[in-house]
Write a protein that holds these residues in place. Structure first.
Motif, PDB file in Angstrom:
ATOM      1  N   SER A 161       0.901  -1.304  -0.084  1.00 39.95           N
ATOM      2  CA  SER A 161      -0.122   0.047   0.074  1.00 39.95           C
ATOM      3  C   SER A 161       0.880   1.284   0.084  1.00 39.95           C
ATOM      4  CB  SER A 161      -0.942  -0.018   1.208  1.00 39.95           C
ATOM      5  OG  SER A 161      -1.776   1.180   1.235  1.00 39.95           O
ATOM      6  N   VAL A 162       0.566   2.295  -0.848  1.00 40.45           N
ATOM      7  CA  VAL A 162       1.295   3.414  -1.107  1.00 40.45           C
ATOM      8  C   VAL A 162       0.685   4.663  -0.482  1.00 40.45           C
ATOM      9  CG1 VAL A 162       2.797   2.352  -2.801  1.00 40.45           C
ATOM     10  CG2 VAL A 162       0.949   3.651  -3.443  1.00 40.45           C
ATOM     11  N   ALA A 163      -0.616   4.487  -0.585  1.00 44.15           N
ATOM     12  CA  ALA A 163      -1.422   5.753  -0.145  1.00 44.15           C
ATOM     13  C   ALA A 163      -2.695   5.143   0.367  1.00 44.15           C
ATOM     14  CB  ALA A 163      -1.788   6.652  -1.275  1.00 44.15           C
ATOM     15  N   GLY A 164      -3.124   5.949   1.400  1.00 42.51           N
ATOM     16  CA  GLY A 164      -4.589   5.625   1.949  1.00 42.51           C
ATOM     17  C   GLY A 164      -4.271   4.740   3.275  1.00 42.51           C
ATOM     18  N   SER A 165      -5.029   4.965   4.112  1.00 39.22           N
ATOM     19  CA  SER A 165      -5.003   4.125   5.444  1.00 39.22           C
ATOM     20  C   SER A 165      -5.834   3.063   5.599  1.00 39.22           C
ATOM     21  CB  SER A 165      -5.288   5.083   6.867  1.00 39.22           C
ATOM     22  OG  SER A 165      -6.505   5.712   6.798  1.00 39.22           O
ATOM     23  N   GLY A 166      -6.954   3.107   4.542  1.00 49.69           N
ATOM     24  CA  GLY A 166      -8.285   2.047   4.758  1.00 49.69           C
ATOM     25  C   GLY A 166      -9.232   2.664   5.174  1.00 49.69           C
ATOM     26  N   GLY A 177       1.525  14.079   6.472  1.00 49.81           N
ATOM     27  CA  GLY A 177       2.535  14.155   5.449  1.00 49.81           C
ATOM     28  C   GLY A 177       2.936  12.704   4.777  1.00 49.81           C
ATOM     29  N   LEU A 178       2.304  11.708   5.646  1.00 52.85           N
ATOM     30  CA  LEU A 178       2.914  10.399   5.160  1.00 52.85           C
ATOM     31  C   LEU A 178       1.442   9.794   4.488  1.00 52.85           C
ATOM     32  CD1 LEU A 178       4.342   9.027   8.485  1.00 52.85           C
ATOM     33  CD2 LEU A 178       5.533   9.777   6.247  1.00 52.85           C
ATOM     34  N   ALA A 179       1.889   9.468   3.133  1.00 52.11           N
ATOM     35  CA  ALA A 179       0.965   9.209   2.038  1.00 52.11           C
ATOM     36  C   ALA A 179       0.108   7.673   2.773  1.00 52.11           C
ATOM     37  CB  ALA A 179       1.322   8.655   0.825  1.00 52.11           C
ATOM     38  N   GLY A 180       0.868   6.809   3.238  1.00 49.08           N
ATOM     39  CA  GLY A 180       0.572   5.874   4.046  1.00 49.08           C
ATOM     40  C   GLY A 180      -0.541   5.805   4.963  1.00 49.08           C
ATOM     41  N   LYS A 181      -0.607   7.085   5.610  1.00 49.83           N
ATOM     42  CA  LYS A 181      -1.471   7.377   6.746  1.00 49.83           C
ATOM     43  C   LYS A 181      -2.508   8.252   6.407  1.00 49.83           C
ATOM     44  CE  LYS A 181       1.893   6.195  10.358  1.00 49.83           C
ATOM     45  NZ  LYS A 181       2.619   6.818  11.519  1.00 49.83           N
ATOM     46  N   ALA A 182      -2.501   8.522   4.965  1.00 52.14           N
ATOM     47  CA  ALA A 182      -3.396   9.583   4.652  1.00 52.14           C
ATOM     48  C   ALA A 182      -4.783   9.057   4.564  1.00 52.14           C
ATOM     49  CB  ALA A 182      -3.062  10.362   3.442  1.00 52.14           C
ATOM     50  N   LEU A 205       3.730  12.288  -3.262  1.00 55.76           N
ATOM     51  CA  LEU A 205       5.056  12.096  -3.698  1.00 55.76           C
ATOM     52  C   LEU A 205       5.333  10.660  -2.689  1.00 55.76           C
ATOM     53  CD1 LEU A 205       6.414  15.709  -3.056  1.00 55.76           C
ATOM     54  CD2 LEU A 205       6.117  14.406  -5.165  1.00 55.76           C
ATOM     55  N   LEU A 206       5.829   9.748  -3.497  1.00 54.37           N
ATOM     56  CA  LEU A 206       5.770   8.328  -2.889  1.00 54.37           C
ATOM     57  C   LEU A 206       7.002   8.161  -1.789  1.00 54.37           C
ATOM     58  CD1 LEU A 206       5.185   6.343  -6.025  1.00 54.37           C
ATOM     59  CD2 LEU A 206       3.512   6.689  -4.456  1.00 54.37           C
ATOM     60  N   PRO A 232       9.335   6.068   0.903  1.00 57.13           N
ATOM     61  CA  PRO A 232       9.929   4.522   0.729  1.00 57.13           C
ATOM     62  C   PRO A 232       8.789   3.708   1.162  1.00 57.13           C
ATOM     63  CG  PRO A 232      11.508   6.270   2.116  1.00 57.13           C
ATOM     64  CD  PRO A 232      10.213   6.645   1.771  1.00 57.13           C
ATOM     65  N   ALA A 233       9.074   2.324   0.727  1.00 53.58           N
ATOM     66  CA  ALA A 233       8.182   1.493   0.835  1.00 53.58           C
ATOM     67  C   ALA A 233       7.778   1.376   2.110  1.00 53.58           C
ATOM     68  CB  ALA A 233       8.410   0.070   0.183  1.00 53.58           C
ATOM     69  N   ARG A 234       8.674   1.014   3.145  1.00 54.47           N
ATOM     70  CA  ARG A 234       8.634   0.567   4.498  1.00 54.47           C
ATOM     71  C   ARG A 234       7.796   1.847   5.252  1.00 54.47           C
ATOM     72  NH1 ARG A 234      13.934   1.526   4.108  1.00 54.47           N
ATOM     73  NH2 ARG A 234      14.822   3.292   4.906  1.00 54.47           N
ATOM     74  N   ASP A 235       7.652   3.049   4.882  1.00 56.53           N
ATOM     75  CA  ASP A 235       6.961   3.984   5.547  1.00 56.53           C
ATOM     76  C   ASP A 235       5.393   4.099   5.137  1.00 56.53           C
ATOM     77  OD1 ASP A 235       8.996   4.975   6.811  1.00 56.53           O
ATOM     78  OD2 ASP A 235       9.559   6.661   5.406  1.00 56.53           O
ATOM     79  N   ALA A 236       5.356   3.499   3.900  1.00 56.13           N
ATOM     80  CA  ALA A 236       3.760   3.349   3.300  1.00 56.13           C
ATOM     81  C   ALA A 236       3.159   2.148   3.374  1.00 56.13           C
ATOM     82  CB  ALA A 236       3.851   3.441   1.816  1.00 56.13           C
ATOM     83  N   GLU A 237       3.592   1.123   3.999  1.00 54.29           N
ATOM     84  CA  GLU A 237       2.910  -0.070   4.257  1.00 54.29           C
ATOM     85  C   GLU A 237       2.127  -0.075   5.548  1.00 54.29           C
ATOM     86  OE1 GLU A 237       6.296  -3.070   3.708  1.00 54.29           O
ATOM     87  OE2 GLU A 237       5.727  -3.067   1.423  1.00 54.29           O
TER      88      GLU A 237
END
Length: 211
Positions: free
Chosen positions: A154-159, A168-173, A203-204, A206-211
């Motif tokens: 997952s690169v964007a969105g928290s679900g 500012g973190l795409a994975g938590k947006a 802006l993507l 790193p993978a570990r910050d988005a998962e």
């Protein structure tokens, strides 16, 4: 000008000008690097191709006769190597090798990225090299899939549906039923955040910050 279709539903016109052909409920379009335009003729369960000279045809009739192409595609993405498509009701992505005519399925396991209500519906695909980006509307996420290994993250969105920039973190947006995704410059994607009535630029990380 009109590229394809007469405005009247039907199926006709192969071998002639695209503007004189009939389509039925076209649902997706993708332009390839060689100038060809691919159309998901959704209602006819076909993929039509408009060549650079404006002539329309049905993609790979032999494969279509074997049942490989006769499905309803909701999203297409064309590359120099082939055509990626999302099929109605199928959580995976299919790759059509336009040189050999082979069809390869790329499974997408969304179970590791549950949504707020446990739902998933992938609506759009975008391609950046061997990486696929998928808009999972009902999971309120954008997923990245390695087309070679099938690995999903997952690169964007928290679900959780809503609107939030995640600090500012795409994975938590928070997104709300994103229905489209497009690749921009390196490290950048654009998301149609449908029910927030916005287009988001991401802006993507790193993978570990988005998962």
């Amino acid at each position: 000008h009109v590229l394809a279709g007469t405005g009247e539903a039907g199926f006709s016109g192969d071998g002639g000008p695209g503007a004189q052909a009939r389509l039925r409920l076209p649902s997706a379009v993708a332009a390839a690097p060689d100038g060809k335009v691919y159309i998901s003729d959704f209602g006819n369960r076909k993929i039509r191709v408009v060549d650079p000279d404006g002539t329309i045809r049905t993609l790979d009739k032999a494969a279509d006769d074997r049942g490989l192409l006769g499905v309803a595609a909701v999203s297409l993405e064309a590359t120099a190597k082939g055509l990626y498509r999302l099929v109605l009701g199928d959580p995976g992505v299919e790759f059509l090798d336009l040189t050999t005519g082979a069809v390869r399925s790329i499974p997408v396991d969304v179970t590791a990225f549950p949504s707020q209500f446990g739902e998933s519906q992938i609506m759009d695909v975008a391609v950046d090299g061997s990486r696929l980006y998928l808009a999972d509307s009902l999971a309120h996420r954008i997923l990245a899939v390695d087309a070679d290994t099938g690995k999903v993250r997952s690169v964007a969105g928290s679900g959780v549906q809503g609107f939030d920039d995640g600090g500012g973190l795409a994975g938590k947006a928070a997104l709300f039923q994103p229905g489209g995704v497009a690749v921009g410059r390196p490290g950048e994607i654009f998301v149609a955040d449908t029910k927030n009535h916005l287009v988001r630029r991401i802006l993507l990380p790193p993978a570990r910050d988005a998962e």
